[in-house]
Design a protein around this motif. Sequence first.
Motif, PDB file in Angstrom:
ATOM      1  N   UNK A  24       0.874  -1.174   0.000  1.00 20.10           N
ATOM      2  CA  UNK A  24       0.000   0.000   0.000  1.00 20.10           C
ATOM      3  C   UNK A  24       0.914   1.228   0.000  1.00 20.10           C
ATOM      4  N   UNK A  25       0.983   1.978  -1.116  1.00 18.61           N
ATOM      5  CA  UNK A  25       1.964   3.066  -1.209  1.00 18.61           C
ATOM      6  C   UNK A  25       1.525   4.289  -0.409  1.00 18.61           C
ATOM      7  N   UNK A  26       2.421   5.262  -0.369  1.00 16.52           N
ATOM      8  CA  UNK A  26       2.103   6.543   0.248  1.00 16.52           C
ATOM      9  C   UNK A  26       0.977   7.198  -0.546  1.00 16.52           C
ATOM     10  N   UNK A  27       0.009   7.753   0.162  1.00 11.32           N
ATOM     11  CA  UNK A  27      -1.148   8.354  -0.489  1.00 11.32           C
ATOM     12  C   UNK A  27      -0.713   9.425  -1.497  1.00 11.32           C
ATOM     13  N   UNK A  28      -1.249   9.305  -2.709  1.00  9.14           N
ATOM     14  CA  UNK A  28      -0.928  10.282  -3.741  1.00  9.14           C
ATOM     15  C   UNK A  28       0.265   9.921  -4.606  1.00  9.14           C
ATOM     16  N   UNK A  29       1.030   8.927  -4.220  1.00 10.95           N
ATOM     17  CA  UNK A  29       2.180   8.498  -5.027  1.00 10.95           C
ATOM     18  C   UNK A  29       1.699   7.653  -6.193  1.00 10.95           C
ATOM     19  N   UNK A  30       2.084   8.052  -7.392  1.00 17.83           N
ATOM     20  CA  UNK A  30       1.598   7.348  -8.572  1.00 17.83           C
ATOM     21  C   UNK A  30       2.548   6.247  -9.031  1.00 17.83           C
ATOM     22  N   UNK A  31       3.807   6.344  -8.648  1.00 15.12           N
ATOM     23  CA  UNK A  31       4.781   5.329  -9.051  1.00 15.12           C
ATOM     24  C   UNK A  31       5.025   4.359  -7.892  1.00 15.12           C
ATOM     25  N   UNK A  32       5.037   3.073  -8.223  1.00 13.81           N
ATOM     26  CA  UNK A  32       5.215   2.032  -7.209  1.00 13.81           C
ATOM     27  C   UNK A  32       6.213   1.017  -7.729  1.00 13.81           C
ATOM     28  N   UNK A  50       3.479   2.775 -13.107  1.00 15.08           N
ATOM     29  CA  UNK A  50       3.101   4.172 -13.181  1.00 15.08           C
ATOM     30  C   UNK A  50       1.580   4.139 -13.328  1.00 15.08           C
ATOM     31  N   UNK A  51       0.874   4.552 -12.296  1.00 12.36           N
ATOM     32  CA  UNK A  51      -0.554   4.288 -12.274  1.00 12.36           C
ATOM     33  C   UNK A  51      -0.779   2.784 -12.221  1.00 12.36           C
ATOM     34  N   UNK A  64       6.824 -17.316 -13.153  1.00  8.21           N
ATOM     35  CA  UNK A  64       6.113 -17.620 -11.908  1.00  8.21           C
ATOM     36  C   UNK A  64       5.794 -16.350 -11.121  1.00  8.21           C
ATOM     37  N   UNK A  65       6.460 -15.263 -11.492  1.00 13.25           N
ATOM     38  CA  UNK A  65       6.282 -13.985 -10.807  1.00 13.25           C
ATOM     39  C   UNK A  65       5.356 -13.093 -11.620  1.00 13.25           C
ATOM     40  N   UNK A  66       4.389 -12.479 -10.946  1.00 12.39           N
ATOM     41  CA  UNK A  66       3.523 -11.504 -11.596  1.00 12.39           C
ATOM     42  C   UNK A  66       3.133 -10.450 -10.579  1.00 12.39           C
ATOM     43  N   UNK A  67       2.720  -9.308 -11.090  1.00 10.35           N
ATOM     44  CA  UNK A  67       2.293  -8.233 -10.204  1.00 10.35           C
ATOM     45  C   UNK A  67       1.186  -7.461 -10.872  1.00 10.35           C
ATOM     46  N   UNK A  68       0.326  -6.910 -10.060  1.00 10.62           N
ATOM     47  CA  UNK A  68      -0.720  -6.044 -10.581  1.00 10.62           C
ATOM     48  C   UNK A  68      -0.950  -4.903  -9.612  1.00 10.62           C
ATOM     49  N   UNK A  69      -1.546  -3.859 -10.179  1.00 10.03           N
ATOM     50  CA  UNK A  69      -1.901  -2.703  -9.366  1.00 10.03           C
ATOM     51  C   UNK A  69      -3.260  -2.236  -9.830  1.00 10.03           C
ATOM     52  N   UNK A  70      -4.142  -2.031  -8.901  1.00 10.65           N
ATOM     53  CA  UNK A  70      -5.496  -1.622  -9.241  1.00 10.65           C
ATOM     54  C   UNK A  70      -5.826  -0.302  -8.558  1.00 10.65           C
TER      55      UNK A  70
END
Lengths: 115, 110
Positions: A24-32, A50-51, A64-70
């Motif tokens: 859970x990133x810092x609020x308002x940060x768009x890059x993770x 980015x987003x 075997x590795x995957x990531x997502x951001x919603x």
Amino acid sequence: GAGVSQSPSNKVTEKGKDVELRCDPISGHTALYWYRQSLGQGLEFLIYFQGNSAPDKSGLPSDRFSAERTGGSVSTLTIQRTQQEDSAVYLCASRGSGRNTGELFFGEGSRLTVL
Amino acid sequence: GIQVEQSPPDLILQEGANSTLRCNFSDSVNNLQWFHQNPWGQLINLFYIPSGTKQNGRLSATTVATERYSLLYISSSQTTDSGVYFCAVEHEGGSEKLVFGKGTKLTVNP
């Protein structure tokens, strides 16, 4: 939130099981960002968002590795069919959008142990 | 990709001593950060310093971007300064990721 939050802080799993790590990133940060640190080693880049899109996922070690951001916020890193060599600390970081927008801030990491 | 080299790899000091840690990088950068990883594994931001000089208490840093190096100075070291110091850079014209050096492990003895 005030800082980058990661969960779980510790995960012990058996070889062959799937695991999910959350950031859970810092609020308002768009890059993770996701990094991995094996015992006594430096930080290895895995993927960044980015987003909700991932312009660079060149560091993912295998399929075997995957990531997502919603929702431009929380990200999940999934490792399928875990292997002992996946044991490491998985670190998440975030910062504002675009170049020269300052510092990357890290969470405390998720320590993964694969037995 | 860009290469980041840190020296020395290991450093042992007596409390009160001064030290200089070096970070060399192989190409132009947009961003350079110094981190301290404490014995519990937490990465603490020390400096965001793509160029110039900054100071924060007993620590200061200088980046000479045209010569592709950065220096971290620790004065009057304390046992709490122990840990690993990482330099990380963002390659200009490359992906927006930080590439880390292998770190300098600092041990400050009482």
